[in-house]
Scaffold this motif. Structure first.
Motif, PDB file in Angstrom:
ATOM      1  N   THR A 189       4.115  -3.516  -2.199  1.00  0.00           N
ATOM      2  CA  THR A 189       3.706  -3.415  -0.802  1.00  0.00           C
ATOM      3  C   THR A 189       3.459  -1.981  -0.371  1.00  0.00           C
ATOM      4  O   THR A 189       2.511  -1.697   0.352  1.00  0.00           O
ATOM      5  CB  THR A 189       4.773  -4.019   0.132  1.00  0.00           C
ATOM      6  N   HIS A 193      -0.335   1.621  -3.180  1.00  0.00           N
ATOM      7  CA  HIS A 193      -1.389   2.411  -2.551  1.00  0.00           C
ATOM      8  C   HIS A 193      -1.108   3.910  -2.674  1.00  0.00           C
ATOM      9  O   HIS A 193      -2.023   4.709  -2.890  1.00  0.00           O
ATOM     10  CB  HIS A 193      -1.531   2.025  -1.082  1.00  0.00           C
ATOM     11  N   TRP A 219      -4.990 -10.341  -4.177  1.00  0.00           N
ATOM     12  CA  TRP A 219      -4.270  -9.178  -4.703  1.00  0.00           C
ATOM     13  C   TRP A 219      -5.230  -8.083  -5.143  1.00  0.00           C
ATOM     14  O   TRP A 219      -4.918  -6.895  -5.047  1.00  0.00           O
ATOM     15  CB  TRP A 219      -3.341  -9.594  -5.846  1.00  0.00           C
ATOM     16  N   TRP A 222      -6.172  -6.263  -2.119  1.00  0.00           N
ATOM     17  CA  TRP A 222      -5.097  -5.331  -1.767  1.00  0.00           C
ATOM     18  C   TRP A 222      -5.259  -4.015  -2.533  1.00  0.00           C
ATOM     19  O   TRP A 222      -5.081  -2.926  -1.988  1.00  0.00           O
ATOM     20  CB  TRP A 222      -3.758  -5.987  -2.075  1.00  0.00           C
ATOM     21  N   GLU A 223      -5.621  -4.106  -3.810  1.00  0.00           N
ATOM     22  CA  GLU A 223      -5.854  -2.896  -4.598  1.00  0.00           C
ATOM     23  C   GLU A 223      -7.097  -2.156  -4.107  1.00  0.00           C
ATOM     24  O   GLU A 223      -7.114  -0.921  -4.053  1.00  0.00           O
ATOM     25  CB  GLU A 223      -6.008  -3.252  -6.075  1.00  0.00           C
ATOM     26  N   CYS A 273      -5.210 -16.617  -2.808  1.00  0.00           N
ATOM     27  CA  CYS A 273      -3.936 -16.152  -3.330  1.00  0.00           C
ATOM     28  C   CYS A 273      -3.122 -17.374  -3.741  1.00  0.00           C
ATOM     29  O   CYS A 273      -3.176 -18.418  -3.076  1.00  0.00           O
ATOM     30  CB  CYS A 273      -3.187 -15.350  -2.261  1.00  0.00           C
ATOM     31  N   ASP A 278       1.820 -14.649   0.504  1.00  0.00           N
ATOM     32  CA  ASP A 278       1.240 -13.391   0.038  1.00  0.00           C
ATOM     33  C   ASP A 278      -0.109 -13.140   0.706  1.00  0.00           C
ATOM     34  O   ASP A 278      -0.423 -12.020   1.110  1.00  0.00           O
ATOM     35  CB  ASP A 278       1.064 -13.418  -1.481  1.00  0.00           C
ATOM     36  N   LYS A 279      -0.901 -14.187   0.827  1.00  0.00           N
ATOM     37  CA  LYS A 279      -2.201 -14.069   1.493  1.00  0.00           C
ATOM     38  C   LYS A 279      -2.015 -13.650   2.950  1.00  0.00           C
ATOM     39  O   LYS A 279      -2.737 -12.778   3.460  1.00  0.00           O
ATOM     40  CB  LYS A 279      -2.936 -15.408   1.402  1.00  0.00           C
ATOM     41  N   ILE A 282      -1.098  -9.938   3.077  1.00  0.00           N
ATOM     42  CA  ILE A 282      -2.231  -9.054   2.807  1.00  0.00           C
ATOM     43  C   ILE A 282      -3.179  -9.018   4.001  1.00  0.00           C
ATOM     44  O   ILE A 282      -3.634  -7.947   4.419  1.00  0.00           O
ATOM     45  CB  ILE A 282      -2.954  -9.505   1.523  1.00  0.00           C
ATOM     46  N   ALA A 285      -1.640  -6.903   6.655  1.00  0.00           N
ATOM     47  CA  ALA A 285      -1.656  -5.484   6.308  1.00  0.00           C
ATOM     48  C   ALA A 285      -3.040  -4.876   6.488  1.00  0.00           C
ATOM     49  O   ALA A 285      -3.180  -3.753   6.981  1.00  0.00           O
ATOM     50  CB  ALA A 285      -1.188  -5.295   4.865  1.00  0.00           C
ATOM     51  N   VAL A 286      -4.069  -5.614   6.085  1.00  0.00           N
ATOM     52  CA  VAL A 286      -5.437  -5.114   6.237  1.00  0.00           C
ATOM     53  C   VAL A 286      -5.753  -4.870   7.711  1.00  0.00           C
ATOM     54  O   VAL A 286      -6.287  -3.818   8.089  1.00  0.00           O
ATOM     55  CB  VAL A 286      -6.450  -6.102   5.620  1.00  0.00           C
TER      56      VAL A 286
END
Length: 346
Positions: A189, A193, A219, A222-223, A273, A278-279, A282, A285-286
């Motif tokens: 998490t 980054h 995921w 996320w990267e 995901c 998890d989805k 993410i 977070a975005v």
């Protein structure tokens, strides 16, 4: 990256000591691996030297299938057929090469522990590489060779299947200690980054120009977010053959068809995901950490894909100048329309 549950974590800022703690380093090794060593592994996989199966009496073969922990004996053409090695995905490499080598060795569970010292780079040295595990391993290696060009034999990259502890990273939570689970989740998490930003550059591998696998997996998104927000330099590398596929589509369907394909397949909001939590993490977070959220992510990725498209069109023009004048005229027309659609008029 593998899909681990992160639902228990907040987004409070963590210190470097917390992110790259002793427990975190049991899971993630920030050292890189030489592209030369990866090329050698590719050649061993293709030749059959790596991950060898066994021939049994009566012409039967013994090999492995995904998510089955023991070898399976089968009759080719009847029970199953061996997967052509040129089609092995990076997931296959993880399962049949990396995990087969490391999962029974508690003191050497990183693939890095099993390569020559000269092929192990310093911490955060080289290029961070993001890829979706459904992509063909051979295509990934060829794309990286093309990306680095004459520097391929001296390049170092960070690739999760070789530089992360796959036995721990892919284990279910029930099989791990609470400290290891916490360290893993904190790294994924917060630390991932920050780590991307420490590497000299980042590359996102696209297996296809029209439906890139990384844009379909949350995921990987996320990267990509980490690469866009943190990387010193960020580029997209495409699988071999995608240039010709793009030009053929441009000539056949025109710019309107091209734009529709990209609009239908490059919306990272729709990335999937394995775990819904998890989805949700993410997506949250975005929207919380990127100014403009997914709109910005999509714009940034499309800018790099757009630069690649224009370069491919220009290369096609150069190649067509010595050939059929009608084909040259068609490519010139389509390229001009493409440039115009992107607001480039010079």
């Amino acid at each position: 990256m593998p899909e681990s549950s992160l639902s228990r974590l907040s987004f409070s800022r963590k210190t470097d000591d917390e992110i790259f703690s002793k427990d975190a380093r049991k899971i993630i090794d920030p050292r890189s691996i030489s592209l030369r060593a990866i090329k050698e592994l590719r050649d061993e996989v293709l030749s059959g030297k790596a991950a060898q199966g066994r021939t049994k009496p009566g012409g039967k073969l013994q090999g492995r299938v995904p998510y089955v922990g023991v070898p399976i004996t089968f009759e080719p053409g009847k029970d199953a057929d061996p997967k052509p090695r040129q089609d092995w995905s990076t997931e296959d490499i993880t399962e049949y090469v990396v995990l087969a080598l490391t999962k029974s060795l508690p003191q050497a569970q990183f693939y890095l522990n099993h390569v020559d010292e000269k092929d192990v780079g310093a911490e955060f040295h080289g290029t961070f590489v993001s890829q979706a595990r459904k992509c063909r391993f051979q295509d990934l290696v060829e794309a990286l060779e093309d990306h680095f060009g004459q520097d391929a034999d001296t390049a170092f990259i960070w690739l999760d299947l070789f530089c992360a502890n796959q036995p721990l990273l892919t284990s279910a939570d029930e099989a791990l200690s609470p400290d290891v689970i916490l360290a893993r989740n904190q790294y994924l998490t917060h630390g991932l980054h920050r780590a991307i930003g420490r590497f000299e550059s980042a590359v996102i591998f696209f297996d296809r120009w029209d439906v890139p696998a990384p844009l379909q997996r949350a995921w990987c998104v996320w990267e990509i977010m980490g690469a866009i927000t943190q990387a010193q330099r960020f580029q997209v590398a495409f699988a071999p053959g995608q240039e010709q596929a793009f030009i053929e589509t441009l000539l056949k369907g025109g710019v309107d068809g091209l734009i529709k394909i990209l609009a239908d397949n490059n919306n990272m909001r729709n990335a999937k995901c394995w775990k819904m939590e998890d989805k949700e993490m993410i997506d949250k977070a975005v929207e919380m950490t990127v100014d403009g959220g997914y709109v910005t992510l999509i714009k940034e990725v499309n800018q790099r894909v757009h630069a690649w498209r224009l370069q491919m069109a220009q290369d096609a023009i150069a190649q067509a100048r010595d050939g059929d004048p009608l084909k040259l005229a068609e490519i010139l027309h389509c390229t001009g329309t493409l440039l115009n659609s992107q607001g480039e008029y010079n």
